[in-house]
Write an enzyme that holds these catalytic residues in place. Sequence first.
Site, short mmCIF file in Angstrom:
data_model
loop_
_atom_site.label_atom_id
_atom_site.label_comp_id
_atom_site.label_asym_id
_atom_site.label_seq_id
_atom_site.Cartn_x
_atom_site.Cartn_y
_atom_site.Cartn_z
N GLY A 49 56.48 38.90 37.32
CA GLY A 49 56.22 39.89 38.40
C GLY A 49 56.10 39.15 39.73
CB SER B 110 59.52 40.35 43.28
OG SER B 110 59.28 41.27 42.21
CG HIS C 50 36.01 43.91 40.14
ND1 HIS C 50 36.73 43.13 39.28
CD2 HIS C 50 36.90 44.42 41.03
CE1 HIS C 50 38.02 43.19 39.63
NE2 HIS C 50 38.14 43.96 40.68
CE1 TYR D 125 36.14 41.73 43.59
CE2 TYR D 125 33.79 41.62 44.01
CZ TYR D 125 35.07 41.94 44.42
OH TYR D 125 35.27 42.46 45.68
CG LEU D 126 33.81 37.59 35.67
CD1 LEU D 126 34.18 37.52 34.20
CD2 LEU D 126 32.29 37.64 35.82
#
Length: 599
Positions: free
Chosen positions: A59, A61, A346, A285-286
């Site tokens: 992925g 692009s 999160h 977020y970790l």
Amino acid sequence: MAIRPPGAVATKVSPVEKETPIEKLKSELLSVTSSNEWDEKAGFDINENESTVSITVVGASGDLAKKKIFPALFALYYEGCLPKHFTVYGYARSKMTDAELRNMVSKTLTCRIDKRENCGEKMEEFLKRCFYHSGQYDSEENFAQLDKKLKEHEGVVSDADLLSMIIFQSDVLVGYRGFRLFLSDALCTMLTYISDFIDELSLCQKSSTLSRGGKASNRLFYLSIPPNIFIDAVKCASSSASSGNGWTRVIVEKPFGRDSDSSAALTKALKQYLTEDQIFRIDHYLGKELVENLSVLRFSNLIFEPLWSRQYIRNVQLIFSEDFGTEGRGGYFDHYGIIRDIMQNHLLQILALFAMETPVSLDAEDIRNEKVKVLRSMRPLQLEDVVIGQYKSHSKGGVTYPAYTDDKTVPKDSLTPTFAAAALFIDNARWDGVPFLMKAGKALHNKRAEIRVQFRHVPGNLYNRNFGTDLDQATNELVIRVQPDEAIYLKINNKVPGLGMRLDCSNLNLHYAARYSKEIPDAYERLLLDAIEGERRLFIRSDELDAAWSLFTPVLAELEEKKIMPEYYPYGSRGPVGAHYLAARYNVRWGDLGLDQSA
Ligand SMILES: NC(=O)C1=CN([C@@H]2O[C@H](COP(=O)(O)OP(=O)(O)OC[C@H]3O[C@@H](n4cnc5c(N)ncnc54)[C@H](OP(=O)(O)O)[C@@H]3O)[C@@H](O)[C@H]2O)C=CC1
Ligand SMILES: O=C1O[C@H](COP(=O)(O)O)[C@@H](O)[C@H](O)[C@H]1O
């Protein structure tokens, strides 16, 4: 192409007493394959013995790849954190040459503020290690082509190349060592021998020898694609492009499903092709500095851990806000909404780290065991403990900000929440009765993520009189500002200097920018490095994921079945007023309401 047979073929023959010409040829071949001649001919640095790592961004692009993944890889390279032999491959359907990919990536790379030395040079070097392969996500053939290219970089030989090489080598040996006479007589035996030999080598390739210097060729795939194509890509990558002689790991981006059932189905499907150890479910977020610091703060300071319970903590608040809407991502967002996009992952991950018991050690499994325990001790969220909102258009200073439903990819009658507030509870001895309040929203008045810990009142406080009636002002609050402008500050009561006895609330402030000169790495850097190093501590295990979905699935279903209307709030505001009523029900005041000058 650089090719070499194995340097450490396990089947090396020991000298036999009476060798037939074929046996002799076999020994010759094997002795050549285990010598450095091959390396020299193939142009390898024969002294190098490190493994290779190929990182394929599937992925490439897309938005995330450009915005986060390539820049993080460059930053790791700049810091000297990537292994010596690494290659970055972009894979997507878009047609691009290597040069075009490099051009695209180069536009996203930045140099660290505090380290501009040789930055241009480093970028050039990094870009030379970036390549592109265009292919479909469900095509084993396209992934097999990628595999071939990866092998070229890894210095691994393919069966076809191996065959021609062996024939070539046989020829050379035969020619130079005078076995021609035997060749015609022994042709059939020899062909059988070569085919056995190739079988042996193919087996060896699978069990880790057929690579540069006999070292492992490791592969990391980053699935930076929409979730509906995760499984196709994993299936093809695992069947046609996984490493034959090293580890293969796959970083899977969120969303991991949209409820318990779809998440379980995704996990089941992934596990058809990968083991749990190969799956790195990322929650970026970790990887944020202050989230990682939570355990350090708590477990390495005597002053905090004894206070970390219902006895001293009145409530905990997990707050996420963005000052922009879903611009450009409305299509994705409308299918998920803010609860799935931010809260279920999160904020809940932060909550688990915040509230878990002391782990046995810092090992990934010990930490993840404690996180699962705390998640499983939580009460599923109730509808009456949730408030949802959606932003509407707002004009300010001559500028008109769009409503969520103005996005062309969002249905006009969408009820998807762009804001939510929720009260959650952990039914265990440590946290019984303590509300954990979450608030997350897009298109609000600021961009912020923080954890607020509000402590209880001081019993029999001698100075109560000095605070008037607002006792809330007299309680301590610990704020961990995850972003922006990272900080940890503790609100304390203090005597205003002077002859009188006036108290005020001040901050003991650890402001990162003032305390540390080093720039804080982006979360994706830490997580990519961890995945390369096989460190799973900051990735989500499947049982954690199940526990997380169990908390939110019932309420999400209810919101959708009952078509609960969101409360509309103006773009750029503080969000729906319902969030305040929810907090008030638990005798809580949101800490980000301006009582605090640092907020
Ligand atoms: N963007 C962000 O800020 C964040 C994204 N994520 C997650 O990361 C992943 C990637 O996100 P993002 O980069 O924004 O995604 P994109 O929508 O930009 O998609 C990435 C690439 O996938 C291909 N693609 C897009 N749609 C389809 C489709 N319907 N069928 C097949 N291929 C498609 C396209 O490449 P091509 O056409 O060249 O094949 C595209 O460039 C997602 O799972 C997302 O939820 C997570 C956190 C934040
Ligand atoms: O996962 C997501 O996170 C981003 C916010 O990430 P941050 O690191 O910039 O705080 C959010 O915008 C996006 O909607 C969500 O999918």
